[in-house]
Design a protein around this motif. Structure first.
Motif, PDB file in Angstrom:
ATOM      1  N   TRP A   1      -0.688   9.456  -3.978  1.00 28.30           N
ATOM      2  CA  TRP A   1      -1.916   9.487  -3.180  1.00 28.30           C
ATOM      3  C   TRP A   1      -1.587   9.418  -1.697  1.00 28.30           C
ATOM      4  CZ3 TRP A   1      -5.702   5.476  -5.810  1.00 28.30           C
ATOM      5  CH2 TRP A   1      -5.998   5.903  -7.113  1.00 28.30           C
ATOM      6  N   ASP A   2      -2.567   9.787  -0.870  1.00 31.43           N
ATOM      7  CA  ASP A   2      -2.440   9.643   0.568  1.00 31.43           C
ATOM      8  C   ASP A   2      -2.451   8.162   0.932  1.00 31.43           C
ATOM      9  OD1 ASP A   2      -2.421  12.399   0.883  1.00 31.43           O
ATOM     10  OD2 ASP A   2      -4.560  12.518   1.323  1.00 31.43           O
ATOM     11  N   PHE A   3      -1.934   7.859   2.120  1.00 35.05           N
ATOM     12  CA  PHE A   3      -1.886   6.494   2.628  1.00 35.05           C
ATOM     13  C   PHE A   3      -2.495   6.455   4.022  1.00 35.05           C
ATOM     14  CE2 PHE A   3       0.341   3.668   5.595  1.00 35.05           C
ATOM     15  CZ  PHE A   3       0.015   2.444   5.053  1.00 35.05           C
ATOM     16  N   ALA A   4      -3.265   5.410   4.304  1.00 36.50           N
ATOM     17  CA  ALA A   4      -3.798   5.201   5.656  1.00 36.50           C
ATOM     18  C   ALA A   4      -3.677   3.734   6.025  1.00 36.50           C
ATOM     19  CB  ALA A   4      -5.253   5.648   5.741  1.00 36.50           C
ATOM     20  N   GLU A   5      -3.306   3.496   7.254  1.00 33.54           N
ATOM     21  CA  GLU A   5      -3.176   2.155   7.813  1.00 33.54           C
ATOM     22  C   GLU A   5      -4.412   1.869   8.653  1.00 33.54           C
ATOM     23  OE1 GLU A   5      -2.502  -1.261   8.671  1.00 33.54           O
ATOM     24  OE2 GLU A   5      -0.611  -0.504   7.863  1.00 33.54           O
ATOM     25  N   ALA A   6      -5.238   0.935   8.210  1.00 36.18           N
ATOM     26  CA  ALA A   6      -6.498   0.652   8.908  1.00 36.18           C
ATOM     27  C   ALA A   6      -6.284   0.189  10.342  1.00 36.18           C
ATOM     28  CB  ALA A   6      -7.314  -0.387   8.143  1.00 36.18           C
ATOM     29  N   ASP A   7      -5.149  -0.438  10.629  1.00 37.90           N
ATOM     30  CA  ASP A   7      -4.879  -0.862  12.000  1.00 37.90           C
ATOM     31  C   ASP A   7      -4.929   0.326  12.963  1.00 37.90           C
ATOM     32  OD1 ASP A   7      -4.596  -3.502  11.287  1.00 37.90           O
ATOM     33  OD2 ASP A   7      -2.402  -3.494  11.343  1.00 37.90           O
TER      34      ASP A   7
ATOM     35  N   ALA B   1       0.831  -1.211   0.000  1.00 35.51           N
ATOM     36  CA  ALA B   1       0.000   0.000   0.000  1.00 35.51           C
ATOM     37  C   ALA B   1       0.862   1.256   0.000  1.00 35.51           C
ATOM     38  CB  ALA B   1      -0.946  -0.001   1.194  1.00 35.51           C
ATOM     39  N   LYS B   2       1.916   1.259   0.784  1.00 35.81           N
ATOM     40  CA  LYS B   2       2.814   2.431   0.803  1.00 35.81           C
ATOM     41  C   LYS B   2       3.474   2.622  -0.563  1.00 35.81           C
ATOM     42  CE  LYS B   2       3.939   2.663   5.716  1.00 35.81           C
ATOM     43  NZ  LYS B   2       4.988   2.490   6.735  1.00 35.81           N
ATOM     44  N   MET B   3       3.871   1.523  -1.181  1.00 38.60           N
ATOM     45  CA  MET B   3       4.489   1.615  -2.509  1.00 38.60           C
ATOM     46  C   MET B   3       3.487   2.137  -3.536  1.00 38.60           C
ATOM     47  SD  MET B   3       6.830  -1.853  -2.562  1.00 38.60           S
ATOM     48  CE  MET B   3       7.518  -1.568  -4.206  1.00 38.60           C
ATOM     49  N   LEU B   4       2.246   1.638  -3.479  1.00 35.39           N
ATOM     50  CA  LEU B   4       1.211   2.115  -4.401  1.00 35.39           C
ATOM     51  C   LEU B   4       0.928   3.600  -4.185  1.00 35.39           C
ATOM     52  CD1 LEU B   4      -1.280  -0.885  -4.337  1.00 35.39           C
ATOM     53  CD2 LEU B   4      -0.081  -0.017  -6.357  1.00 35.39           C
TER      54      LEU B   4
ATOM     55  N   VAL C   1      -5.492   2.540   1.173  1.00 32.25           N
ATOM     56  CA  VAL C   1      -5.768   2.178   2.554  1.00 32.25           C
ATOM     57  C   VAL C   1      -5.540   0.687   2.743  1.00 32.25           C
ATOM     58  CG1 VAL C   1      -7.529   2.178   4.367  1.00 32.25           C
ATOM     59  CG2 VAL C   1      -7.546   3.972   2.620  1.00 32.25           C
ATOM     60  N   THR C   2      -4.826   0.323   3.795  1.00 34.27           N
ATOM     61  CA  THR C   2      -4.700  -1.089   4.129  1.00 34.27           C
ATOM     62  C   THR C   2      -5.896  -1.497   4.966  1.00 34.27           C
ATOM     63  OG1 THR C   2      -3.553  -0.708   6.207  1.00 34.27           O
ATOM     64  CG2 THR C   2      -2.191  -0.923   4.234  1.00 34.27           C
ATOM     65  N   CYS C   3      -6.393  -2.676   4.732  1.00 34.71           N
ATOM     66  CA  CYS C   3      -7.488  -3.210   5.540  1.00 34.71           C
ATOM     67  C   CYS C   3      -7.590  -4.696   5.237  1.00 34.71           C
ATOM     68  CB  CYS C   3      -8.813  -2.524   5.210  1.00 34.71           C
ATOM     69  SG  CYS C   3     -10.199  -3.082   6.229  1.00 34.71           S
ATOM     70  N   SER C   4      -7.741  -5.508   6.264  1.00 36.03           N
ATOM     71  CA  SER C   4      -7.853  -6.946   6.022  1.00 36.03           C
ATOM     72  C   SER C   4      -9.068  -7.251   5.146  1.00 36.03           C
ATOM     73  CB  SER C   4      -7.928  -7.717   7.341  1.00 36.03           C
ATOM     74  OG  SER C   4      -8.959  -7.210   8.151  1.00 36.03           O
TER      75      SER C   4
ATOM     76  N   VAL D   1       3.294  -4.493  -7.201  1.00 37.30           N
ATOM     77  CA  VAL D   1       2.795  -3.141  -7.467  1.00 37.30           C
ATOM     78  C   VAL D   1       2.499  -2.960  -8.951  1.00 37.30           C
ATOM     79  CG1 VAL D   1       3.452  -0.688  -7.458  1.00 37.30           C
ATOM     80  CG2 VAL D   1       3.823  -2.095  -5.422  1.00 37.30           C
ATOM     81  N   GLU D   2       3.397  -3.399  -9.804  1.00 36.86           N
ATOM     82  CA  GLU D   2       3.176  -3.265 -11.250  1.00 36.86           C
ATOM     83  C   GLU D   2       1.936  -4.052 -11.684  1.00 36.86           C
ATOM     84  OE1 GLU D   2       4.572  -1.177 -13.375  1.00 36.86           O
ATOM     85  OE2 GLU D   2       5.796  -0.451 -11.713  1.00 36.86           O
ATOM     86  N   ALA D   3       1.811  -5.271 -11.197  1.00 38.86           N
ATOM     87  CA  ALA D   3       0.645  -6.093 -11.554  1.00 38.86           C
ATOM     88  C   ALA D   3      -0.637  -5.437 -11.058  1.00 38.86           C
ATOM     89  CB  ALA D   3       0.789  -7.497 -10.973  1.00 38.86           C
ATOM     90  N   ALA D   4      -0.599  -4.905  -9.859  1.00 36.18           N
ATOM     91  CA  ALA D   4      -1.788  -4.254  -9.291  1.00 36.18           C
ATOM     92  C   ALA D   4      -2.171  -3.014 -10.087  1.00 36.18           C
ATOM     93  CB  ALA D   4      -1.535  -3.890  -7.831  1.00 36.18           C
ATOM     94  N   LEU D   5      -1.199  -2.184 -10.413  1.00 35.28           N
ATOM     95  CA  LEU D   5      -1.488  -0.968 -11.180  1.00 35.28           C
ATOM     96  C   LEU D   5      -2.127  -1.307 -12.528  1.00 35.28           C
ATOM     97  CD1 LEU D   5       1.742   1.093 -10.419  1.00 35.28           C
ATOM     98  CD2 LEU D   5      -0.590   1.648  -9.662  1.00 35.28           C
TER      99      LEU D   5
END
Length: 172
Positions: free
Chosen positions: A21-27, A12-15, A72-75, A150-154
């Motif tokens: 974009w902004d980053f948020a950790e759901a934890d 998520a941080k890499m993306l 945003v990270t989230c399980s 990251v590349e695959a996700a993008l």
């Protein structure tokens, strides 16, 4: 999205960096009661998760209302959890990081400084409902390198062009 230890925060941080974009950790949105429960090796139940998911959904909605995109990270282990997050708007997309449980167990056994003990991994995989074909998102194996993930996700999320347009400063 995915169980603890799949690399959600790293990816998520890499993306977020690639996209600018902004980053948020759901934890960080969990109430202390949830953290205490998990720290004791007690799996969360749905009733523990609903307020947390709503808080996260509201944060996402607030960012969208300000015209900002975020990663945003989230399980988001169950479809019903993802349904709550999708209430934030149609632009919510999911990246499910997939892995063999043995690989994740090995990763968690070496992780320090996190309240989620490896003993809860089994319950997370039991709870996991993989991303459905009708859900806005994609699945990527974490057996790839972080850069390959990251590349695959993008590409799969249709964000490769946005990443290419992101300010160079954001990509450094």
């Amino acid at each position: 999205m995915g169980p603890s230890g799949v690399g959600k925060t790293t990816i998520a941080k890499m993306l977020a960096t690639r996209l600018g974009w902004d980053f948020a950790e759901a934890d960080e949105f969990h109430p202390q009661a949830n953290i205490d429960k998990m720290s004791k090796g007690i799996p969360l139940e749905d009733d523990d998760r609903w307020p947390w998911l709503r808080l996260l959904r509201d944060w996402i909605s607030g960012e969208q209302g300000k015209g900002r995109d975020a990663v945003v990270t989230c399980s988001a282990l169950k479809r019903s959890y993802r349904d709550v997050l999708r209430e934030a708007g149609s632009s919510v997309r999911f990246l499910e990081l997939t892995a063999d449980p043995a690989l994740i167990e090995d990763r968690l056994s070496r992780r320090t400084g996190h309240y989620m003990p490896p003993s809860l991994l089994t319950s997370q995989f039991q709870t996991l409902e993989p991303l459905g074909g009708d859900e806005n998102g994609t699945r990527v194996s974490v057996e790839l390198t972080p850069d390959e993930i990251v590349e695959a996700a993008l590409r799969a999320l249709g964000l490769a062009d946005r990443a290419a347009e992101a300010p160079a400063a954001a990509q450094n």
